[in-house]
Design a protein around this motif. Structure first.
Motif, PDB file in Angstrom:
ATOM      1  N   LYS B 117       0.826  -1.205   0.000  1.00 10.32           N
ATOM      2  CA  LYS B 117       0.000   0.000   0.000  1.00 10.32           C
ATOM      3  C   LYS B 117       0.858   1.251   0.000  1.00 10.32           C
ATOM      4  CE  LYS B 117      -4.419  -1.427   1.811  1.00 10.32           C
ATOM      5  NZ  LYS B 117      -5.439  -1.116   2.818  1.00 10.32           N
ATOM      6  N   GLN B 118       2.152   1.058   0.042  1.00 12.67           N
ATOM      7  CA  GLN B 118       3.022   2.217  -0.045  1.00 12.67           C
ATOM      8  C   GLN B 118       4.306   1.829  -0.771  1.00 12.67           C
ATOM      9  OE1 GLN B 118       3.979   4.281   3.640  1.00 12.67           O
ATOM     10  NE2 GLN B 118       3.901   6.222   2.529  1.00 12.67           N
ATOM     11  N   GLY B 148      -3.119   6.610  -5.377  1.00 17.04           N
ATOM     12  CA  GLY B 148      -3.824   7.191  -4.242  1.00 17.04           C
ATOM     13  C   GLY B 148      -4.934   6.290  -3.748  1.00 17.04           C
ATOM     14  N   ASP B 157      -5.720   0.985  -2.309  1.00 15.27           N
ATOM     15  CA  ASP B 157      -5.038   2.264  -2.111  1.00 15.27           C
ATOM     16  C   ASP B 157      -3.532   2.068  -2.248  1.00 15.27           C
ATOM     17  OD1 ASP B 157      -7.526   3.112  -1.365  1.00 15.27           O
ATOM     18  OD2 ASP B 157      -6.993   3.667   0.694  1.00 15.27           O
ATOM     19  N   LEU B 158      -2.898   3.017  -2.877  1.00 12.96           N
ATOM     20  CA  LEU B 158      -1.423   2.987  -2.909  1.00 12.96           C
ATOM     21  C   LEU B 158      -0.891   4.413  -2.906  1.00 12.96           C
ATOM     22  CD1 LEU B 158       1.299   1.311  -3.346  1.00 12.96           C
ATOM     23  CD2 LEU B 158       1.091   2.024  -5.722  1.00 12.96           C
ATOM     24  N   ASP B 159       0.025   4.691  -1.994  1.00 18.89           N
ATOM     25  CA  ASP B 159       0.779   5.940  -2.072  1.00 18.89           C
ATOM     26  C   ASP B 159       2.153   5.644  -2.652  1.00 18.89           C
ATOM     27  OD1 ASP B 159      -0.873   8.013  -1.266  1.00 18.89           O
ATOM     28  OD2 ASP B 159      -0.573   7.605   0.865  1.00 18.89           O
TER      29      ASP B 159
END
Lengths: 188, 432
Positions: B117-118, B148, B157-159
């Protein structure tokens, strides 16, 4: 000689928010400090330590590992000539020697007008375009001695300021993650 | 004629290659849509089937690396290694400057496959333009909904965070990169016991992949593993970017089919190196970056394939080929590479910290005309203390391969060009 100003504190807080742990922002915050003052001051490192939650010594310990961080004033333009293997065999050493003559300083020093600091660089990833150099991390490739003279004269005459910001600023585009687009907090 | 497929450099000639509109117009983010319609495990299987070998230096199969993540431990991270600094290497910077969205799409595909997720995109500090292009591309991709919250309606979600370094070669080593990303001095971690796949960034499972490796993913997802393995050699499929520098007529960064092109073609083909400058001959060449042992005339007809290159005692490493013609001073060439490693040694392990610096001092003495006859064997002896046996693959008395890398130019040049060292030593008297 300063702590981070109000605008940079805002930027610092945003950067810290990008990471699961605040200390990860140490290098980006030192870049901010260098952008503000031209080098990383002791006061700024103390401020960075407060912001990321560690001691000033830890910030200095990290920052001093990295070549790009300067702890005393350098010229407005940091001229870095690559002399690593691909550049060396195509005139990198001669270019550095020529640069010393043109600028009138030895490698590692700053001209008396405070405009230029000359550095010898390690490989800049432009090996096919040897010999190469950077001015504040903007590339010049296959540089002849005449081209070097012209570049210095033009920088002295105030040209290239659109392309080459004063020392301290690396990227001029900042990443900004809109709060409504940010991944859900549980990832942190 | 060498085979050249434009797989990851396809947009390099396009004036707006680095913009979102330019990327979307040429098929960009189609692979992401396709990947998101697949199960993450299926994406991993596809990449495994493609046998995508890591393009950073070690050449480890990418899908296999992802498979090492412990299945139930979260969060996990993707860290992109864009700290390109191996002398001779010039490809990742181009991929970041000229096609940042292709890399970002690769980051998205990988993150989906490994359920991250990041992701952190670690760009080398000295690459201002690459940082600007990546920052703009990330801002645009967030605004367009590719990164995002709730990416393309999947609920995932991914940053993706852009991070840049501040000048340290060693940070290209994956555990040093992680240390640096945690805000520390970039010193490699001892492994074993922990490898990044199990305990990496913040001691969580972490995949560290090179820029060029990830840039291949959109093509693989779009065209399938079998189309990928149909290009290049079956054991080293796809294409690779090689930076060809030094004494050739046409130095440049060339994407060629992997494992099929020979060094001779690379140096002489009119569309590639275009021959040695001034009609000269090859004296030696570095096949894979400053860390790689050197090759000579007898290796010219070998394919740029990790198998034979490894068997012959060197590596393709980071795709950096440096050609020396007959005018090259081999003692000075070896010294410059040793000087680099001496300067970049992080200081954690004694054999490297002390050894590389002593080696550099001995070289300087020889080049200054104050060398002693026994200095030549002394160079080999000190190198042997850093990398026992002076063999390939190198053995290590150190945590990471930086120290042993300094042995490569020494053993290559002393074994092959001992007479040049002797000439320096016999000449004496401060000749340079």
């Amino acid at each position: 000689m300063a702590r981070l100003n109000a605008l940079n504190v805002e930027r610092a807080k945003e950067l810290i928010g990008h990471y699961p742990r605040p200390k990860s922002a140490t290098i980006p915050l030192c870049h901010l400090a260098q952008e503000q003052d031209g080098f990383v001051t002791q006061e700024a490192m103390t401020h960075v330590a407060e912001l990321v939650g560690c001691t000033p010594a830890e910030v200095y310990g990290t920052a001093s590992f990295y070549e790009m961080f300067k702890f005393q004033s350098v010229g407005k333009y940091l001229v870095g000539v690559c002399t690593n293997i691909s550049c060396m065999i195509l005139g990198g050493d001669e270019l550095l020697e020529h640069a010393e003559k043109k600028l009138g300083v030895r490698t590692g020093s700053t001209t008396s007008d405070g405009l230029f600091t000359l550095e010898e660089m390690e490989c800049l990833a432009a090996c096919t375009e040897a010999p190469c150099l950077q001015v504040n991390y903007r590339y010049r490739e296959r540089v002849t001695h005449d081209q070097f003279d012209q570049l210095v004269d033009e920088l002295r005459a105030g040209k290239h300021t659109n392309e080459i910001p004063a020392h301290g600023t690396v990227a001029r585009v900042r990443q900004s993650i809109p709060s409504d687009r940010r991944a859900s907090k549980d990832v942190f | 004629m060498p085979q050249t497929t434009k797989m990851i450099t396809s947009r390099f000639d396009q004036p707006d290659s680095f913009t979102l509109s330019g990327y979307e117009r040429t098929g960009g983010y189609r692979a992401l849509r396709k990947a998101l319609a697949m199960e993450p495990a299926a994406v991993i299987e596809e990449v495994k089937a493609a046998t995508l070998l890591g393009r950073g230096g070690a050449g480890f199969p990418c899908g296999t690396k992802w498979g090492f993540l412990p299945p139930t431990v979260f969060p996990r991270y993707l860290v992109v290694n864009g700290d390109e600094s191996e002398p001779g290497t010039y490809k990742d910077r181009l991929l970041m400057e000229l096609d940042p969205h292709q890399l970002i799409e690769g980051v998205l595909i990988c993150s989906w496959a490994i359920k991250a997720k990041q992701a952190f995109l670690y760009c080398r500090g000295e690459m201002a333009l690459a940082q600007e292009r990546l920052a703009q591309a990330l801002n645009d991709a967030y605004a367009a909904g590719y990164i995002g919250k709730n990416i393309m309606g999947t609920g995932w979600d991914l940053d993706v965070v852009l991070h840049w370094g501040a000048g340290a070669y060693i940070v290209g080593e994956e555990t040093a990169l992680i240390e640096s990303l945690e805000g520390n001095r970039g010193m490699p971690r001892l492994k074993p016991p922990f490898f990044p796949a199990s305990k990496g960034l913040y001691m969580q499972p972490t995949v560290v992949n090179n820029v060029e490796t990830l840039a291949n993913l959109p093509w693989i997802v779009n065209n399938g593993a079998s189309a990928f393995t149909a290009i290049g050699d079956p054991k080293a499929p796809g294409t690779r970017m090689f930076a060809l520098s030094g004494h050739v007529n046409r130095p440049g960064v060339y994407e060629v089919d992997f494992g099929t092109t020979t060094f001779r073609e690379m140096f002489e083909d009119p569309s590639l190196g275009g021959g040695i400058r001034n009609g000269g001959k090859v004296k030696a060449f570095i096949p894979g970056g400053a860390s790689a042992p050197w090759f000579f005339e007898e290796h010219l007809d070998m394919a740029l394939h990790p198998g034979p290159v490894g068997a012959a005692g060197s590596m393709l490493g980071s795709g950096a080929i440096v050609v020396f013609d007959e005018t090259t001073d081999m003692v000075k060439a070896a010294w410059r590479i040793v000087k680099f490693f001496a300067k970049e040694s992080c200081g954690k392990c004694s054999p490297c910290r002390e050894g590389t610096n002593w080696l550099e001092k001995i070289y300087r003495r020889i080049l200054d005309g104050h060398g002693r006859p026994e200095d030549i064997d002394l160079l080999m002896d000190v190198a042997d203390n850093i990398s026992p046996g002076l063999a390939w693959p190198p053995r290590q008395t150190t945590i990471c391969p930086l120290g042993p890398s300094a042995a490569s130019p020494i053993m290559s040049s002393v074994r092959r060009f001992r007479h040049e060292y002797e000439a320096y030593v016999n000449r004496g008297g401060g000749a340079t």
